[in-house]
Scaffold this motif. Sequence first.
Motif, PDB file in Angstrom:
ATOM      1  N   TRP A  82       9.294  18.249   3.855  1.00 48.79           N
ATOM      2  CA  TRP A  82       9.306  17.573   5.150  1.00 48.79           C
ATOM      3  C   TRP A  82       8.961  16.096   4.988  1.00 48.79           C
ATOM      4  O   TRP A  82       9.595  15.229   5.594  1.00 48.79           O
ATOM      5  N   ALA A  83       7.972  15.802   4.170  1.00 49.32           N
ATOM      6  CA  ALA A  83       7.572  14.407   3.960  1.00 49.32           C
ATOM      7  C   ALA A  83       8.692  13.614   3.313  1.00 49.32           C
ATOM      8  O   ALA A  83       9.007  12.496   3.751  1.00 49.32           O
ATOM      9  N   VAL A  84       9.316  14.164   2.290  1.00 52.53           N
ATOM     10  CA  VAL A  84      10.376  13.448   1.571  1.00 52.53           C
ATOM     11  C   VAL A  84      11.595  13.240   2.469  1.00 52.53           C
ATOM     12  O   VAL A  84      12.076  12.113   2.638  1.00 52.53           O
ATOM     13  N   ILE A  85      12.083  14.311   3.042  1.00 50.15           N
ATOM     14  CA  ILE A  85      13.339  14.245   3.812  1.00 50.15           C
ATOM     15  C   ILE A  85      13.142  13.503   5.132  1.00 50.15           C
ATOM     16  O   ILE A  85      13.864  12.551   5.436  1.00 50.15           O
ATOM     17  N   ALA A  86      12.170  13.923   5.922  1.00 49.53           N
ATOM     18  CA  ALA A  86      11.957  13.284   7.227  1.00 49.53           C
ATOM     19  C   ALA A  86      11.428  11.862   7.064  1.00 49.53           C
ATOM     20  O   ALA A  86      11.846  10.957   7.787  1.00 49.53           O
ATOM     21  N   GLY A  87      10.512  11.651   6.122  1.00 48.29           N
ATOM     22  CA  GLY A  87       9.961  10.313   5.923  1.00 48.29           C
ATOM     23  C   GLY A  87      11.033   9.310   5.531  1.00 48.29           C
ATOM     24  O   GLY A  87      11.119   8.216   6.109  1.00 48.29           O
ATOM     25  N   ASN A  88      11.870   9.671   4.565  1.00 44.84           N
ATOM     26  CA  ASN A  88      12.938   8.756   4.136  1.00 44.84           C
ATOM     27  C   ASN A  88      13.972   8.526   5.234  1.00 44.84           C
ATOM     28  O   ASN A  88      14.387   7.389   5.479  1.00 44.84           O
ATOM     29  N   THR A  89      14.395   9.597   5.901  1.00 46.06           N
ATOM     30  CA  THR A  89      15.431   9.476   6.934  1.00 46.06           C
ATOM     31  C   THR A  89      14.924   8.662   8.123  1.00 46.06           C
ATOM     32  O   THR A  89      15.612   7.749   8.603  1.00 46.06           O
ATOM     33  N   LEU A  90      13.729   8.984   8.586  1.00 38.33           N
ATOM     34  CA  LEU A  90      13.136   8.234   9.691  1.00 38.33           C
ATOM     35  C   LEU A  90      13.010   6.751   9.341  1.00 38.33           C
ATOM     36  O   LEU A  90      13.362   5.879  10.149  1.00 38.33           O
ATOM     37  N   SER A  91      12.541   6.462   8.158  1.00 41.59           N
ATOM     38  CA  SER A  91      12.334   5.068   7.757  1.00 41.59           C
ATOM     39  C   SER A  91      13.650   4.304   7.672  1.00 41.59           C
ATOM     40  O   SER A  91      13.710   3.128   8.024  1.00 41.59           O
TER      41      SER A  91
END
Length: 182
Positions: A82-91
């Motif tokens: 969740w951190a990798v996928i959502a963090g990168n996409t959101l950013s």
Amino acid sequence: MKLKYKNLLQHYSFYLGGDQPHVPWLERIRSVAGAFIGLMLVLTTAKFFGELSGLDEWLMASLGASALLVFALPGSPMAQPWAVIAGNTLSALVGIATIHLVSEPLIAMPLAASLSILGMFILRCLHPPAAAVALIAVLGHVMHYRYAFFPVMVDSILLVMAGALYSNLTGKCYPNKSGLSS
């Protein structure tokens, strides 16, 4: 006199990496080999998808930093899917939106990075390399929101999948399920 130098060295070793935990060589090699294999798989697959779809952008520049977390620190909360996928996409989305709204790079860059951090706090997906994704979008004048989904989200998903496969094949649990209740 010798003891004085030894104490001085120990005291200042903190500034030269003395606070870093000891990592056995076998674990170092496992992490490095995993990052190499994982990145090769991700980059080859993403390049194929890019060529298939006719897109020049197939690489997320901060992928190496994400790979460090996924392969060297698979138990870290900041390396979880969740951190990798959502963090990168959101950013990426935040960076793109920022470049649309703020034309001055000296304002847009810190604004994009700080807003992406805020968004990651809100969505509980803190992933340090993701703040760089927001900066990359601003620096690269990325204007298409598609970039957030391909390559950023796709590369992130592929990296997490490669990390899960490699880690579990080499005796490391990834994703970290310790926070889940049974």
